[in-house]
Write an enzyme that holds these catalytic residues in place. Structure first.
Site: not given
Ligand code: COA
Length: 162
Positions: A17, A41, A90, A128
């Protein structure tokens, strides 16, 4: 002023990140790291704790600030007067889900663009959950996280065991 929003759960922030944040900060006037408060989560750290850990990790990046949000990401982006969402990719396995989210966000607000940044190859295997699992099992996770938060995570895991 160009503002980019980097959203996620960040439970906790990892080196992967941080790499995306640094590279984004070099491209935009401001990067806002937006921590999702109520994700499906069950987080180890509260939203406030996750914000604090990120703040500690980005203290040397002057054009970066950290917030938490609830509700739709596009509403958060609009409220910040931003038009760009940054997402890290990734591996190809991330693509399908991210592609769907980018299209949904585009439908919800056509003025907002999603920019994908390819994760540094050194960090492409980190998530994470993996960091938390290694920490729980007593492995060495020191080079997977920003060094500033290593002790915080170690302590939190230790408390969880008591
Ligand atoms: N380096 C390390 N890890 C990374 C990474 C990077 N560059 N990019 C992603 N990851 C990992 C994260 O650590 C996480 O790991 P985990 O599952 O072990 O916790 C995983 O990838 C997913 O990342 P996360 O941060 O949970 O993001 P997400 O892709 O699930 O999306 C939001 C999170 C906040 C962007 C999304 O849930 C959101 O927009 N929510 C708001 C509600 C909304 O608008 N919904 C409609 C959207 S269409």
């Amino acid at each position: 002023m160009s503002i980019a929003v980097y959203p996620g759960s960040f439970d906790p922030i990892t080196c992967g990140h941080l790499d995306i944040i640094r590279r984004s900060a070099a491209l935009f006037d401001e990067v806002v790291v937006a921590v999702l408060k109520n994700s499906a989560k069950k987080p180890l750290f509260s939203a406030e704790e996750r914000v604090r850990l990120i703040e500690k990790s980005v203290s040397d990046i002057p054009n970066c600030r950290v917030i938490h949000f609830d509700g739709l990401l596009v509403d958060c982006v609009k409220a910040l007067n931003a038009r760009v969402i940054i997402k890290g990719l990734r591996a190809i396995s991330d693509f399908e889900y991210e592609f769907q989210m980018a299209q949904l966000n585009k439908k919800l607000n056509p003025e907002i663009e999603t920019f994908f940044m390819v994760t540094n190859a050194n960090y492409s295997y980190i998530s994470s959950s993996i960091v938390k699992e290694i920490a729980h099992l007593g492995g060495d996770f020191s080079d997977l996280l920003p060094k500033e938060i290593y002790n915080d995570v170690k302590e939190k895991i230790k408390k969880g065991r008591l």
